[in-house]
Design a protein around this motif. Structure first.
Motif, PDB file in Angstrom:
ATOM      1  N   ILE A 126       0.845  -1.198   0.000  1.00  0.00           N
ATOM      2  CA  ILE A 126       0.000   0.000   0.000  1.00  0.00           C
ATOM      3  C   ILE A 126       0.875   1.240   0.000  1.00  0.00           C
ATOM      4  CG2 ILE A 126      -1.703   1.300   1.343  1.00  0.00           C
ATOM      5  CD1 ILE A 126      -2.573  -1.420   2.536  1.00  0.00           C
ATOM      6  N   ARG A 127       0.588   2.161  -0.880  1.00  0.00           N
ATOM      7  CA  ARG A 127       1.391   3.380  -0.955  1.00  0.00           C
ATOM      8  C   ARG A 127       0.987   4.345   0.149  1.00  0.00           C
ATOM      9  NH1 ARG A 127       5.727   1.972  -3.648  1.00  0.00           N
ATOM     10  NH2 ARG A 127       5.238   0.969  -5.636  1.00  0.00           N
ATOM     11  N   ASN A 128       1.969   5.085   0.644  1.00  0.00           N
ATOM     12  CA  ASN A 128       1.638   6.185   1.541  1.00  0.00           C
ATOM     13  C   ASN A 128       0.850   7.228   0.761  1.00  0.00           C
ATOM     14  OD1 ASN A 128       2.855   5.138   3.827  1.00  0.00           O
ATOM     15  ND2 ASN A 128       4.865   5.962   3.279  1.00  0.00           N
ATOM     16  N   GLY A 129      -0.147   7.806   1.421  1.00  0.00           N
ATOM     17  CA  GLY A 129      -1.055   8.728   0.742  1.00  0.00           C
ATOM     18  C   GLY A 129      -2.343   8.055   0.313  1.00  0.00           C
ATOM     19  N   THR A 130      -2.424   6.733   0.553  1.00  0.00           N
ATOM     20  CA  THR A 130      -3.643   5.989   0.191  1.00  0.00           C
ATOM     21  C   THR A 130      -4.619   5.998   1.361  1.00  0.00           C
ATOM     22  OG1 THR A 130      -2.347   4.520  -1.232  1.00  0.00           O
ATOM     23  CG2 THR A 130      -4.550   3.769  -0.579  1.00  0.00           C
ATOM     24  N   PRO A 131      -5.821   6.532   1.184  1.00  0.00           N
ATOM     25  CA  PRO A 131      -6.801   6.499   2.292  1.00  0.00           C
ATOM     26  C   PRO A 131      -7.298   5.082   2.518  1.00  0.00           C
ATOM     27  CG  PRO A 131      -7.790   7.433   0.310  1.00  0.00           C
ATOM     28  CD  PRO A 131      -6.342   7.245  -0.005  1.00  0.00           C
ATOM     29  N   LEU A 132      -7.448   4.705   3.795  1.00  0.00           N
ATOM     30  CA  LEU A 132      -7.933   3.379   4.166  1.00  0.00           C
ATOM     31  C   LEU A 132      -9.137   3.516   5.076  1.00  0.00           C
ATOM     32  CD1 LEU A 132      -4.528   1.633   5.098  1.00  0.00           C
ATOM     33  CD2 LEU A 132      -5.732   1.501   2.915  1.00  0.00           C
ATOM     34  N   SER A 133     -10.055   2.609   4.938  1.00  0.00           N
ATOM     35  CA  SER A 133     -11.188   2.557   5.873  1.00  0.00           C
ATOM     36  C   SER A 133     -10.718   1.887   7.163  1.00  0.00           C
ATOM     37  CB  SER A 133     -12.337   1.770   5.258  1.00  0.00           C
ATOM     38  OG  SER A 133     -11.977   0.403   5.093  1.00  0.00           O
ATOM     39  N   LEU A 134     -11.507   2.047   8.228  1.00  0.00           N
ATOM     40  CA  LEU A 134     -11.133   1.412   9.488  1.00  0.00           C
ATOM     41  C   LEU A 134     -11.032  -0.113   9.366  1.00  0.00           C
ATOM     42  CD1 LEU A 134     -12.885   3.325  12.414  1.00  0.00           C
ATOM     43  CD2 LEU A 134     -10.457   3.009  12.007  1.00  0.00           C
ATOM     44  N   PRO A 135     -11.966  -0.793   8.672  1.00  0.00           N
ATOM     45  CA  PRO A 135     -11.786  -2.242   8.500  1.00  0.00           C
ATOM     46  C   PRO A 135     -10.495  -2.581   7.752  1.00  0.00           C
ATOM     47  CG  PRO A 135     -14.066  -1.632   8.053  1.00  0.00           C
ATOM     48  CD  PRO A 135     -13.306  -0.353   8.186  1.00  0.00           C
ATOM     49  N   GLU A 136     -10.132  -1.779   6.741  1.00  0.00           N
ATOM     50  CA  GLU A 136      -8.893  -2.043   6.010  1.00  0.00           C
ATOM     51  C   GLU A 136      -7.673  -1.836   6.925  1.00  0.00           C
ATOM     52  OE1 GLU A 136     -10.134  -0.815   1.438  1.00  0.00           O
ATOM     53  OE2 GLU A 136      -9.502   0.744   2.861  1.00  0.00           O
ATOM     54  N   MET A 137      -7.721  -0.780   7.737  1.00  0.00           N
ATOM     55  CA  MET A 137      -6.624  -0.553   8.690  1.00  0.00           C
ATOM     56  C   MET A 137      -6.508  -1.726   9.657  1.00  0.00           C
ATOM     57  SD  MET A 137      -7.061   3.419   9.774  1.00  0.00           S
ATOM     58  CE  MET A 137      -8.112   4.444   8.754  1.00  0.00           C
ATOM     59  N   GLN A 138      -7.667  -2.164  10.176  1.00  0.00           N
ATOM     60  CA  GLN A 138      -7.636  -3.240  11.159  1.00  0.00           C
ATOM     61  C   GLN A 138      -7.107  -4.531  10.547  1.00  0.00           C
ATOM     62  OE1 GLN A 138      -8.552  -2.749  14.571  1.00  0.00           O
ATOM     63  NE2 GLN A 138      -7.318  -4.626  14.603  1.00  0.00           N
ATOM     64  N   THR A 139      -7.495  -4.805   9.320  1.00  0.00           N
ATOM     65  CA  THR A 139      -6.992  -6.006   8.639  1.00  0.00           C
ATOM     66  C   THR A 139      -5.483  -5.951   8.489  1.00  0.00           C
ATOM     67  OG1 THR A 139      -9.073  -6.303   7.423  1.00  0.00           O
ATOM     68  CG2 THR A 139      -7.104  -7.354   6.510  1.00  0.00           C
ATOM     69  N   LEU A 140      -4.976  -4.773   8.094  1.00  0.00           N
ATOM     70  CA  LEU A 140      -3.527  -4.629   7.952  1.00  0.00           C
ATOM     71  C   LEU A 140      -2.829  -4.806   9.301  1.00  0.00           C
ATOM     72  CD1 LEU A 140      -0.952  -4.003   6.464  1.00  0.00           C
ATOM     73  CD2 LEU A 140      -1.524  -1.563   6.572  1.00  0.00           C
ATOM     74  N   LEU A 141      -3.376  -4.202  10.348  1.00  0.00           N
ATOM     75  CA  LEU A 141      -2.778  -4.351  11.672  1.00  0.00           C
ATOM     76  C   LEU A 141      -2.764  -5.813  12.108  1.00  0.00           C
ATOM     77  CD1 LEU A 141      -4.310  -1.312  13.625  1.00  0.00           C
ATOM     78  CD2 LEU A 141      -1.971  -1.535  12.777  1.00  0.00           C
ATOM     79  N   ASN A 142      -3.876  -6.514  11.859  1.00  0.00           N
ATOM     80  CA  ASN A 142      -3.941  -7.917  12.257  1.00  0.00           C
ATOM     81  C   ASN A 142      -2.904  -8.754  11.505  1.00  0.00           C
ATOM     82  OD1 ASN A 142      -6.074  -7.109  13.839  1.00  0.00           O
ATOM     83  ND2 ASN A 142      -7.657  -7.979  12.507  1.00  0.00           N
ATOM     84  N   ASP A 143      -2.809  -8.527  10.178  1.00  0.00           N
ATOM     85  CA  ASP A 143      -1.832  -9.274   9.377  1.00  0.00           C
ATOM     86  C   ASP A 143      -0.407  -8.958   9.832  1.00  0.00           C
ATOM     87  OD1 ASP A 143      -3.894 -10.358   7.941  1.00  0.00           O
ATOM     88  OD2 ASP A 143      -3.706  -8.974   6.239  1.00  0.00           O
ATOM     89  N   TRP A 144      -0.156  -7.681  10.115  1.00  0.00           N
ATOM     90  CA  TRP A 144       1.193  -7.263  10.508  1.00  0.00           C
ATOM     91  C   TRP A 144       1.589  -7.870  11.858  1.00  0.00           C
ATOM     92  CZ3 TRP A 144       1.831  -3.117  14.354  1.00  0.00           C
ATOM     93  CH2 TRP A 144       3.173  -2.863  14.636  1.00  0.00           C
ATOM     94  N   GLN A 145       0.662  -7.911  12.813  1.00  0.00           N
ATOM     95  CA  GLN A 145       0.985  -8.474  14.127  1.00  0.00           C
ATOM     96  C   GLN A 145       1.338  -9.954  14.047  1.00  0.00           C
ATOM     97  OE1 GLN A 145      -1.625  -6.839  17.585  1.00  0.00           O
ATOM     98  NE2 GLN A 145      -2.823  -6.558  15.721  1.00  0.00           N
ATOM     99  N   ARG A 146       0.850 -10.631  13.014  1.00  0.00           N
ATOM    100  CA  ARG A 146       1.109 -12.072  12.890  1.00  0.00           C
ATOM    101  C   ARG A 146       2.435 -12.372  12.197  1.00  0.00           C
ATOM    102  NH1 ARG A 146      -4.763 -12.480  12.235  1.00  0.00           N
ATOM    103  NH2 ARG A 146      -4.542 -11.968  10.025  1.00  0.00           N
ATOM    104  N   THR A 147       3.135 -11.349  11.693  1.00  0.00           N
ATOM    105  CA  THR A 147       4.403 -11.615  11.018  1.00  0.00           C
ATOM    106  C   THR A 147       5.467 -12.048  12.019  1.00  0.00           C
ATOM    107  OG1 THR A 147       5.083  -9.287  11.196  1.00  0.00           O
ATOM    108  CG2 THR A 147       3.908  -9.955   9.190  1.00  0.00           C
ATOM    109  N   ARG A 148       6.507 -12.676  11.499  1.00  0.00           N
ATOM    110  CA  ARG A 148       7.577 -13.169  12.367  1.00  0.00           C
ATOM    111  C   ARG A 148       8.457 -12.040  12.888  1.00  0.00           C
ATOM    112  NH1 ARG A 148       7.189 -16.934   8.228  1.00  0.00           N
ATOM    113  NH2 ARG A 148       8.765 -15.862   6.965  1.00  0.00           N
ATOM    114  N   ASN A 149       8.653 -11.009  12.074  1.00  0.00           N
ATOM    115  CA  ASN A 149       9.538  -9.902  12.440  1.00  0.00           C
ATOM    116  C   ASN A 149       8.797  -8.581  12.287  1.00  0.00           C
ATOM    117  OD1 ASN A 149      12.058 -11.481  12.814  1.00  0.00           O
ATOM    118  ND2 ASN A 149      11.766 -11.914  10.639  1.00  0.00           N
TER     119      ASN A 149
END
Length: 561
Positions: free
Chosen positions: A503-526
């Protein structure tokens, strides 16, 4: 014809053997300090007079009685082992019976010692002076507290050429300091006091764990920059006790080094050199640090002695470790666990200069402009971060139990995609093919090396008939393939694909999209850094915010009442 092969004189044999064990002031300190630790010392005082080639080590260990003192410096005399089988059951730092004997060959040796009063012979202390090769030349009763004082004087006095071949005094003192620090890391419960030329040089206070001790040694690193982990490792084979792995890492978004000088590996109480385990550590930190930066990592393996062969190096710094692949796997898993963001690490007390600078900038600008694009969603209890809003279509504002985080959306997504690519690198066919112009032979070879199907399509034209799956739907697919053609291994290509697809910086995200990204990111190894080593998030802890807004003030007093 007279034979040219003759047996060496005894004194030459002793001198050669001693030189393998004692080669510097640092080796004297190491051997004496390890004897103190084997004696159960909790306080060690090291005093040095380098210009006089003199070292004294004092401890509060169990001490020695008169009979032990008379034998202590004899060749191959030790209390640690008895028979050959004991070499595979070593639990002490010393066991060869060489150190004190070597010191009598290379220097003047004096020992004062007294056992605890409750031990036989503990009523009186004794002073013993040893002659060449360890015989006792002087013996007398001495007033001394329980423990041992070993003094080594005139080191290398009988082979002055050895002194001339050693580094400068300053370099030797740095080696002594490093030696003591390494021993202290393996035994953090011990208090150290070090003197040089009758002046206190440095001290190390005891700590509960290795991680709590590191900031005393590496002063630019704070406790909050480190993550410590202790793991019980079940033995593959039936043994008396399970193994333990103590791990301290510098969090990659906060602490790293210009050189790989803080990759420390210890096994059963001693720092060792093992390229296999060091490479495992570097591999576990791959794509978490910026280019030419190296991790801070201290690893202490406590394993059954039957897995270790210590007889690989006179200083015992190189070992042979049975089933090294198994230990490499355990280390990689432990580092992966330590790098994760979870309930144990989410409430970190962090108030670094970065937070201070951010608050200062906020005071000056007063322009956060947090505008949630959707109504608040129900709190997702299955995750630790809850999306609140978006700042400048770049930073996701997330609430967690300990405060507030800012997450940079592009590099968080880049980390997610990179790990997905590493786990599922997929090359798919593309139709019609993508046509590229004027590729060099090196570029063509590079695209073939990472698995792309490419063939000539005319004069200076090339047809690419397969590509990474993530790029298939992108409008800038040709540009992305050109980027991949400029070199690097498969992992470099995966980083490039992840970066271009995120996702490029400057791209507007909805709250569900933000939450999905946060959830995916928290599950990464690093999750702490992107594949280029940049920090992904900034933590504003509740404690830091409370200090800034001075919520600890008493309301009445703040109004002058």
């Amino acid at each position: 014809m007279v034979s040219t092969i003759q047996a060496l004189p005894t004194e030459v044999v002793h001198l050669i053997a001693a030189g393998e064990v004692i080669d510097s002031l640092a080796s004297v300190v190491r051997e004496l300090a390890e004897n103190s630790i084997d004696a159960g010392a909790t306080r060690i005082v090291v005093a040095m007079w380098p210009e006089q080639w003199r070292v004294r080590v004092t401890d509060n260990g169990c001490g020695m009685n008169l009979e032990d003192l008379q034998r202590a410096a004899s060749a191959h005399s030790t209390s640690k082992i008895r028979i050959c089988a004991d070499l595979w059951k070593i639990t002490s730092l010393g066991f060869r019976g060489e150190a004190l004997h070597s010191l009598t060959t290379l220097a003047d040796l004096e020992i004062l010692s007294r056992p605890a009063p409750s031990v036989e012979g503990g009523v009186c202390g004794w002073r013993v002076v040893y002659g060449y090769t360890g015989e006792v030349v002087h013996l007398e009763a001495a007033a001394i507290a329980p423990g041992t004082v070993v003094t080594v004087s005139n080191l290398f006095g009988n082979c002055l050429g050895r002194r001339q071949g050693l580094p400068s005094t300053a370099q030797q003192m740095r080696a002594v300091q490093t030696t003591i620090q390494q021993i202290a890391l393996c035994h953090p419960h011990i208090a150290w006091q070090v003197w040089q030329n009758d002046r206190e040089w440095f001290t190390i206070s005891p700590a509960s764990t290795m991680g709590q001790l590191i900031p005393q040694i590496l002063h630019q690193v704070r406790a909050s920059d480190l993550q410590e982990l202790q793991v019980e490792i079940p033995e593959k084979e039936s043994q008396a006790n399970d193994s333990k792995l103590n791990l301290v890492i510098g969090l990659p978004d906060r602490a790293s080094r210009h050189r790989p000088d803080w990759l420390r590996v210890a096994v059963n109480g001693r720092m060792v050199k093992t390229s296999e385990l060091e490479q495992t550590i570097l591999g576990a930190f791959h794509r978490t640090l910026p280019r030419d930066r190296y991790p801070i990592c201290c690893l202490h393996l406590l394993i059954h002695p039957g897995h270790i062969n210590w007889n690989r190096n006179p200083a015992k710094t190189e070992i042979y470790l049975n089933d090294v692949n198994y230990w490499q796997q355990q280390i990689s898993q432990a580092i992966e666990q330590a790098l994760r963001i979870n309930s144990a690490t989410v409430k970190e007390v962090v108030h670094t200069s970065r937070v201070g600078k951010l608050i200062k900038a906020a005071e000056e600008k007063s322009n956060y402009n947090i505008n949630p694009s959707q109504p608040d969603e129900p709190n997702q209890t299955s995750h630790y971060l809850t999306a609140v809003g978006q700042v400048n279509n770049t930073y996701i504002v997330a609430e967690h139990p300990g405060g507030l985080w800012l997450v940079e959306q592009h590099i968080a997504h880049e980390r997610v995609l990179y790990e997905q690519l590493c786990d599922h690198w997929q090359i798919v066919p593309v139709e019609p093919p993508i046509i590229l112009y004027q590729l060099s032979p090196a570029q063509v070879s590079q695209l073939q090396r990472i698995g792309l199907d490419i063939e000539p399509f005319g004069e200076q034209l090339w047809a690419v008939r397969s590509l990474p799956a993530l790029l298939q739907q992108r409008d800038d697919c040709a540009d992305a393939i050109l980027e991949l053609s400029w070199g690097g291994d498969l992992q470099t290509a995966q980083v490039a694909v992840a970066c271009r697809s995120a996702i490029r910086n400057g791209t507007p995200l909805s709250l569900p999209e933000m939450q999905t990204l946060l959830n995916d990111w928290q599950r990464t190894r690093n999750p702490r850094t992107c594949p280029h080593g940049r920090p992904i998030y900034l933590s504003l802890e509740e404690s830091a915010l409370a200090r800034f807004f001075r919520r600890h003030w008493v309301i009445g007093k703040s109004h002058g009442i």
